[in-house]
Design an enzyme around this catalytic site. Structure first.
Site, PDB file in Angstrom:
ATOM      1  N   TRP A  55       0.827  -1.210   0.000  1.00  0.00           N
ATOM      2  CA  TRP A  55       0.000   0.000   0.000  1.00  0.00           C
ATOM      3  C   TRP A  55       0.854   1.250   0.000  1.00  0.00           C
ATOM      4  O   TRP A  55       0.528   2.238  -0.675  1.00  0.00           O
ATOM      5  CB  TRP A  55      -0.995  -0.011   1.163  1.00  0.00           C
ATOM      6  CG  TRP A  55      -2.093  -0.997   0.926  1.00  0.00           C
ATOM      7  CD1 TRP A  55      -2.301  -2.168   1.595  1.00  0.00           C
ATOM      8  CD2 TRP A  55      -3.101  -0.945  -0.098  1.00  0.00           C
ATOM      9  NE1 TRP A  55      -3.382  -2.837   1.052  1.00  0.00           N
ATOM     10  CE2 TRP A  55      -3.883  -2.106   0.032  1.00  0.00           C
ATOM     11  CE3 TRP A  55      -3.404  -0.022  -1.100  1.00  0.00           C
ATOM     12  CZ2 TRP A  55      -4.964  -2.373  -0.823  1.00  0.00           C
ATOM     13  CZ3 TRP A  55      -4.482  -0.285  -1.948  1.00  0.00           C
ATOM     14  CH2 TRP A  55      -5.245  -1.457  -1.795  1.00  0.00           C
ATOM     15  N   ASP A 109      -1.422   6.282   6.758  1.00  0.00           N
ATOM     16  CA  ASP A 109      -2.523   5.480   6.223  1.00  0.00           C
ATOM     17  C   ASP A 109      -2.852   4.387   7.240  1.00  0.00           C
ATOM     18  O   ASP A 109      -2.255   3.314   7.231  1.00  0.00           O
ATOM     19  CB  ASP A 109      -2.113   4.872   4.880  1.00  0.00           C
ATOM     20  CG  ASP A 109      -3.173   3.939   4.313  1.00  0.00           C
ATOM     21  OD1 ASP A 109      -4.228   3.762   4.962  1.00  0.00           O
ATOM     22  OD2 ASP A 109      -2.933   3.382   3.222  1.00  0.00           O
ATOM     23  N   LYS A 167     -12.054  -2.062   6.613  1.00  0.00           N
ATOM     24  CA  LYS A 167     -11.202  -2.986   7.355  1.00  0.00           C
ATOM     25  C   LYS A 167     -11.694  -3.093   8.806  1.00  0.00           C
ATOM     26  O   LYS A 167     -12.090  -4.148   9.250  1.00  0.00           O
ATOM     27  CB  LYS A 167      -9.738  -2.525   7.321  1.00  0.00           C
ATOM     28  CG  LYS A 167      -9.218  -2.144   5.928  1.00  0.00           C
ATOM     29  CD  LYS A 167      -9.016  -3.341   5.029  1.00  0.00           C
ATOM     30  CE  LYS A 167      -8.876  -2.994   3.552  1.00  0.00           C
ATOM     31  NZ  LYS A 167      -7.768  -2.138   3.172  1.00  0.00           N
TER      32      LYS A 167
END
Ligand SMILES: *Cc1c(COP(=O)(O)O)cnc(C)c1O
Length: 359
Positions: free
Chosen positions: A102, A171, A195
Site C-alpha cells: 500500500w 494510512d 477494514k
C-alpha cells in the site's frame, strides 16, 4: 442461518451486534418510517446520526479540538491523491517510507503531483521496518507519509515515527481503532472504512487545522479538506449508510471498553496465533517479530502443495477467506476488532489439527 468466522482482509467481518442493530433499524430507523439509506443527508435524522458518529469517534481517540474529522468518499486510495493536492502548498517534495504494497501505491500516486521520494524501504521482501536512523528524509518535504499497518504483508509499526517539523501523514486503514493513539503526533491520519470500521465506500480523514490553508487550486472540491470541513463533509452527498454503520461500530467499541480494551484483546489474539505459527515447523511467518501485525497475519505451510487442501478443510470447518494475497501467496488471517477471540481459537485449533494429520 449460520455465520462463519470470516478472516477476509477487507471488506471484512463486522460485529454481529452491529449487524443485528442495523437489521432492526432497516425498515424504520427510530420511528422515522424509513431506512437510513432513504433519508436526506440534510434532514434532522441523518444529521444527528452523523454528529453522533463523529462525537463517539472523537471520544474513542481523544481527538484534540484543533483537528477536523472528515467522512469522505473515494476510499483510502483516493487520499493517495488527496494528500499531495491538499498538503503540498508551495513545496515540491514529499517523503514516503515504504514497508509494503500500500505504501508503494501511495508513493506512485503521489508522484503524479510532486517530487515523491521513497526515503526508506527494506531491501528485498517487505518483512521489516528500516531503522529510522537510515531514513533519507528531507527538511523541505511537505509531509512524511508512512503506512502504520501493511495489510498484505502483515508489517505493523508498534511505535510512531518522529518527523520533526514535517507533518506526519499516516494510512491507518487496516489498524484504525485497534488501540489507543496519540493523534497530536500527526498532521493527518486517514483510514478506509472496510477494514476495521464498517462497510466499504468511505474514508475517514483526521487533519490538523493549520494544514487546511494550502490546497492546490486544482484540487477537486470533493477532495478539498478545508471545503469539506466547512461543509461538515456534506459538500455533496456523503456515504450516508456507511457513515451510519460506522457510527454503530463506534458505539460497539465503546461498549467493549474503548480502545484500551480493544488493544488488550487484539494483542492477545495476535500473540496466540503467532505462538501457534512459531511452535510448529509446519507453519511460518516471515515478518520481523517486532513488526508483526496485530491485524493481518500472513503465514505459509511448509509444503505449499497442501495450500488448497488447507483452505478447503478450513472452509468446511467454518473458517472462511484465509487465502493469502496473490502477491505473497500462502494464507492470511485478518483478525480485526470484530473477529471474536473464539474465531482465533477455532483457527488455532484447526491449524494444530491439520498439522497433526498431515505431519
Ligand atoms: C485496503 C487499503 C487501502 C485501499 O483502500 P480503498 O478503500 O480500497 O481505497 C489503502 N491502504 C491500506 C493500508 C489498506 O489496507
Amino acid at each position: 442461518m449460520s455465520r462463519v468466522y470470516n478472516f477476509s482482509a477487507g471488506p471484512a467481518t463486522l460485529p454481529e451486534a452491529v449487524l443485528t442493530q442495523v437489521q432492526q433499524d432497516m425498515l424504520d430507523w427510530q420511528g422515522s418510517g424509513m431506512s437510513v439509506m432513504e433519508m436526506s443527508h440534510r434532514g434532522k435524522a441523518f444529521v444527528s446520526i452523523a454528529e453522533q458518529a463523529e462525537a463517539n469517534l472523537r471520544e474513542l481517540l481523544a481527538i484534540p479540538s484543533n483537528y477536523k474529522v472528515l467522512f469522505l468518499q473515494g476510499g483510502a486510495a483516493g487520499q493517495f491523491a488527496g494528500i499531495p493536492l491538499n498538503l503540498l502548498g508551495d513545496k515540491q517534495a514529499a517523503d514516503y517510507v515504504v514497508t509494503g504494497s500500500w505504501g508503494k501505491k501511495a508513493v506512485k500516486e503521489g508522484a503524479k503531483f510532486c517530487d515523491a521520494k521513497v526515503v526508506a524501504q527494506p531491501q528485498g521482501a517487505f518483512t521489516s521496518i528500516p531503522d529510522p536512523a537510515s531514513w533519507q528524509t528531507r527538511a523541505d518535504a511537505a509531509y512524511l507519509h508512512y503506512t502504520p499497518n501493511e495489510t498484505i504483508e502483515g508489517v505493523e509499526y508498534h511505535w510512531i515515527p518522529d518527523s520533526g517539523d514535517v507533518p506526519l501523514v499516516a494510512d491507518f486503514s487496516s489498524t484504525f481503532l485497534s488501540r489507543p493513539l496519540d493523534v497530536s503526533k500527526f498532521g493527518l491520519i486517514y483510514a478506509g472504512a472496510q477494514k476495521n470500521v464498517g462497510p466499504a465506500g468511505m474514508v475517514i480523514v483526521i487533519v490538523r487545522e493549520d494544514l487546511l490553508d494550502r490546497a492546490s487550486t486544482q484540487c477537486p472540491m470533493v477532495l478539498n479538506y478545508a471545503q469539506q470541513a466547512e461543509a461538515d463533509s456534506m459538500l455533496n452527498t456523503p456515504p450516508c449508510f456507511t457513515w451510519y454503520v460506522a457510527g454503530e461500530v463506534f458505539k460497539w467499541i465503546k461498549q467493549q471498553g474503548g480502545l484500551e480494551a480493544m488493544a488488550e484483546i487484539n494483542e492477545r489474539k495476535a500473540a496466540r496465533l503467532y505462538a501457534t505459527i512459531d511452535e510448529l515447523d509446519f507453519y511460518a511467518n516471515p515478518v520481523d517479530p517486532v513488526s508483526r501485525s496485530w491485524m493481518n497475519v500472513p503465514f505459509t505451510l511448509a509444503d505449499a502443495a497442501l495450500d488448497g487442501e488447507f483452505l478447503k478443510q478450513a472452509e468446511a470447518a467454518g473458517l472462511s477467506t484465509l487465502k493469502g494475497h496473490r502477491s505473497v501467496g500462502g494464507m492470511r488471517a485478518s483478525i480485526y476488532n470484530a473477529m471474536p477471540e473464539g474465531g482465533v481459537d477455532a483457527l488455532i485449533e484447526f491449524m494444530l489439527d491439520f498439522a497433526r494429520r498431515q505431519g
